[in-house]
Design a protein around this motif. Structure first.
Motif, PDB file in Angstrom:
ATOM      1  N   GLY A 121       0.822  -1.212   0.000  1.00 14.84           N
ATOM      2  CA  GLY A 121       0.000   0.000   0.000  1.00 14.84           C
ATOM      3  C   GLY A 121       0.852   1.257   0.000  1.00 14.84           C
ATOM      4  N   PHE A 122       1.933   1.250   0.772  1.00 13.63           N
ATOM      5  CA  PHE A 122       2.823   2.401   0.826  1.00 13.63           C
ATOM      6  C   PHE A 122       3.456   2.660  -0.539  1.00 13.63           C
ATOM      7  CE2 PHE A 122       6.760   4.659   1.717  1.00 13.63           C
ATOM      8  CZ  PHE A 122       6.335   5.632   2.600  1.00 13.63           C
ATOM      9  N   ILE A 123       3.919   1.603  -1.181  1.00  9.29           N
ATOM     10  CA  ILE A 123       4.542   1.744  -2.495  1.00  9.29           C
ATOM     11  C   ILE A 123       3.530   2.230  -3.525  1.00  9.29           C
ATOM     12  CG2 ILE A 123       5.609   0.433  -4.378  1.00  9.29           C
ATOM     13  CD1 ILE A 123       6.968  -1.241  -2.132  1.00  9.29           C
ATOM     14  N   LEU A 124       2.304   1.727  -3.473  1.00  7.82           N
ATOM     15  CA  LEU A 124       1.276   2.217  -4.391  1.00  7.82           C
ATOM     16  C   LEU A 124       0.971   3.690  -4.137  1.00  7.82           C
ATOM     17  CD1 LEU A 124      -1.196  -0.798  -4.528  1.00  7.82           C
ATOM     18  CD2 LEU A 124       0.396  -0.013  -6.300  1.00  7.82           C
ATOM     19  N   GLY A 125       0.991   4.107  -2.878  1.00  9.95           N
ATOM     20  CA  GLY A 125       0.801   5.518  -2.560  1.00  9.95           C
ATOM     21  C   GLY A 125       1.919   6.378  -3.110  1.00  9.95           C
ATOM     22  N   VAL A 126       3.136   5.883  -3.046  1.00  6.91           N
ATOM     23  CA  VAL A 126       4.266   6.618  -3.623  1.00  6.91           C
ATOM     24  C   VAL A 126       4.111   6.723  -5.134  1.00  6.91           C
ATOM     25  CG1 VAL A 126       6.756   6.526  -4.037  1.00  6.91           C
ATOM     26  CG2 VAL A 126       5.857   6.086  -1.759  1.00  6.91           C
ATOM     27  N   LEU A 127       3.682   5.643  -5.770  1.00  5.68           N
ATOM     28  CA  LEU A 127       3.471   5.688  -7.216  1.00  5.68           C
ATOM     29  C   LEU A 127       2.382   6.684  -7.592  1.00  5.68           C
ATOM     30  CD1 LEU A 127       3.773   1.918  -8.169  1.00  5.68           C
ATOM     31  CD2 LEU A 127       5.399   3.752  -8.596  1.00  5.68           C
ATOM     32  N   VAL A 128       1.336   6.783  -6.789  1.00  6.81           N
ATOM     33  CA  VAL A 128       0.289   7.763  -7.057  1.00  6.81           C
ATOM     34  C   VAL A 128       0.851   9.170  -6.982  1.00  6.81           C
ATOM     35  CG1 VAL A 128      -1.823   8.781  -6.081  1.00  6.81           C
ATOM     36  CG2 VAL A 128      -1.652   6.320  -6.398  1.00  6.81           C
ATOM     37  N   THR A 129       1.695   9.437  -5.994  1.00  4.80           N
ATOM     38  CA  THR A 129       2.274  10.776  -5.877  1.00  4.80           C
ATOM     39  C   THR A 129       3.205  11.080  -7.044  1.00  4.80           C
ATOM     40  OG1 THR A 129       4.099  10.001  -4.506  1.00  4.80           O
ATOM     41  CG2 THR A 129       2.148  10.794  -3.372  1.00  4.80           C
ATOM     42  N   ILE A 130       3.889  10.081  -7.553  1.00  8.92           N
ATOM     43  CA  ILE A 130       4.787  10.299  -8.686  1.00  8.92           C
ATOM     44  C   ILE A 130       3.993  10.531  -9.968  1.00  8.92           C
ATOM     45  CG2 ILE A 130       6.513   9.187 -10.161  1.00  8.92           C
ATOM     46  CD1 ILE A 130       7.583   7.840  -7.616  1.00  8.92           C
ATOM     47  N   LEU A 131       2.946   9.728 -10.174  1.00  9.47           N
ATOM     48  CA  LEU A 131       2.181   9.813 -11.412  1.00  9.47           C
ATOM     49  C   LEU A 131       1.261  11.020 -11.473  1.00  9.47           C
ATOM     50  CD1 LEU A 131       1.313   6.053 -11.887  1.00  9.47           C
ATOM     51  CD2 LEU A 131       3.065   7.379 -13.061  1.00  9.47           C
ATOM     52  N   LEU A 132       0.722  11.435 -10.347  1.00 12.25           N
ATOM     53  CA  LEU A 132      -0.237  12.545 -10.327  1.00 12.25           C
ATOM     54  C   LEU A 132       0.416  13.782  -9.733  1.00 12.25           C
ATOM     55  CD1 LEU A 132      -3.385  10.590  -9.113  1.00 12.25           C
ATOM     56  CD2 LEU A 132      -2.755  11.166 -11.454  1.00 12.25           C
ATOM     57  N   GLN A 133       1.149  14.491 -10.531  1.00 13.22           N
ATOM     58  CA  GLN A 133       1.872  15.672 -10.068  1.00 13.22           C
ATOM     59  C   GLN A 133       0.938  16.848  -9.764  1.00 13.22           C
ATOM     60  OE1 GLN A 133       5.117  16.027  -9.359  1.00 13.22           O
ATOM     61  NE2 GLN A 133       5.418  13.858  -9.753  1.00 13.22           N
ATOM     62  N   GLU A 134      -0.287  16.831 -10.294  1.00 20.84           N
ATOM     63  CA  GLU A 134      -1.180  17.968 -10.093  1.00 20.84           C
ATOM     64  C   GLU A 134      -1.881  17.964  -8.727  1.00 20.84           C
ATOM     65  OE1 GLU A 134      -3.451  14.698 -12.086  1.00 20.84           O
ATOM     66  OE2 GLU A 134      -1.631  15.761 -12.638  1.00 20.84           O
ATOM     67  N   LEU A 135      -1.629  16.959  -7.904  1.00 20.52           N
ATOM     68  CA  LEU A 135      -2.210  16.924  -6.563  1.00 20.52           C
ATOM     69  C   LEU A 135      -1.580  18.009  -5.692  1.00 20.52           C
ATOM     70  CD1 LEU A 135      -2.179  13.092  -5.868  1.00 20.52           C
ATOM     71  CD2 LEU A 135      -4.150  14.486  -6.435  1.00 20.52           C
ATOM     72  N   SER A 136      -2.333  18.457  -4.699  1.00 24.50           N
ATOM     73  CA  SER A 136      -1.778  19.447  -3.775  1.00 24.50           C
ATOM     74  C   SER A 136      -0.678  18.816  -2.933  1.00 24.50           C
ATOM     75  CB  SER A 136      -2.877  19.995  -2.865  1.00 24.50           C
ATOM     76  OG  SER A 136      -3.314  18.993  -1.980  1.00 24.50           O
ATOM     77  N   PHE A 137       0.140  19.653  -2.322  1.00 25.85           N
ATOM     78  CA  PHE A 137       1.288  19.156  -1.561  1.00 25.85           C
ATOM     79  C   PHE A 137       0.841  18.279  -0.396  1.00 25.85           C
ATOM     80  CE2 PHE A 137       4.272  19.560   1.976  1.00 25.85           C
ATOM     81  CZ  PHE A 137       5.376  18.965   1.382  1.00 25.85           C
ATOM     82  N   GLY A 138      -0.197  18.680   0.311  1.00 27.18           N
ATOM     83  CA  GLY A 138      -0.660  17.894   1.459  1.00 27.18           C
ATOM     84  C   GLY A 138      -1.128  16.509   1.060  1.00 27.18           C
ATOM     85  N   THR A 139      -1.857  16.430  -0.041  1.00 27.09           N
ATOM     86  CA  THR A 139      -2.326  15.132  -0.526  1.00 27.09           C
ATOM     87  C   THR A 139      -1.160  14.276  -0.988  1.00 27.09           C
ATOM     88  OG1 THR A 139      -4.375  16.182  -1.237  1.00 27.09           O
ATOM     89  CG2 THR A 139      -3.909  14.013  -2.128  1.00 27.09           C
ATOM     90  N   ARG A 140      -0.210  14.891  -1.662  1.00 32.01           N
ATOM     91  CA  ARG A 140       0.959  14.138  -2.125  1.00 32.01           C
ATOM     92  C   ARG A 140       1.793  13.639  -0.954  1.00 32.01           C
ATOM     93  NH1 ARG A 140       4.279  17.592  -5.889  1.00 32.01           N
ATOM     94  NH2 ARG A 140       5.551  15.729  -5.929  1.00 32.01           N
ATOM     95  N   ALA A 141       1.854  14.414   0.123  1.00 32.05           N
ATOM     96  CA  ALA A 141       2.627  13.995   1.290  1.00 32.05           C
ATOM     97  C   ALA A 141       1.921  12.877   2.058  1.00 32.05           C
ATOM     98  CB  ALA A 141       2.872  15.180   2.216  1.00 32.05           C
ATOM     99  N   ALA A 142       0.590  12.870   2.042  1.00 37.02           N
ATOM    100  CA  ALA A 142      -0.164  11.899   2.830  1.00 37.02           C
ATOM    101  C   ALA A 142      -0.506  10.625   2.064  1.00 37.02           C
ATOM    102  CB  ALA A 142      -1.452  12.541   3.332  1.00 37.02           C
ATOM    103  N   ALA A 143      -0.434  10.637   0.748  1.00 32.78           N
ATOM    104  CA  ALA A 143      -0.866   9.491  -0.063  1.00 32.78           C
ATOM    105  C   ALA A 143      -0.158   8.183   0.308  1.00 32.78           C
ATOM    106  CB  ALA A 143      -0.698   9.799  -1.545  1.00 32.78           C
TER     107      ALA A 143
END
Length: 58
Positions: free
Chosen positions: A12-34
């Protein structure tokens, strides 16, 4: 932590990291918490699998 708990948490953690890498348009807080949301979802999935296996039997 049991072995499966750690495995699903890391998946789950690795998938969250991949989401943050792939979706650059997310806000900083969401990218940090994903990644942590992904780890939590991994634990929930592990609990559901464990309950399903215990109801199913050996």
């Amino acid at each position: 932590m049991k072995r499966n708990n750690l495995r699903y948490t890391m998946i789950g953690f690795i998938l969250g990291v991949l989401v943050t890498i792939l979706l650059q348009e997310l806000s900083f807080g969401t990218r940090a918490a994903a990644p942590f949301y992904g780890a939590g979802i991994g634990l929930l999935v592990d609990n559901m699998i464990t309950k399903w296996r215990s109801k199913k039997g050996p």
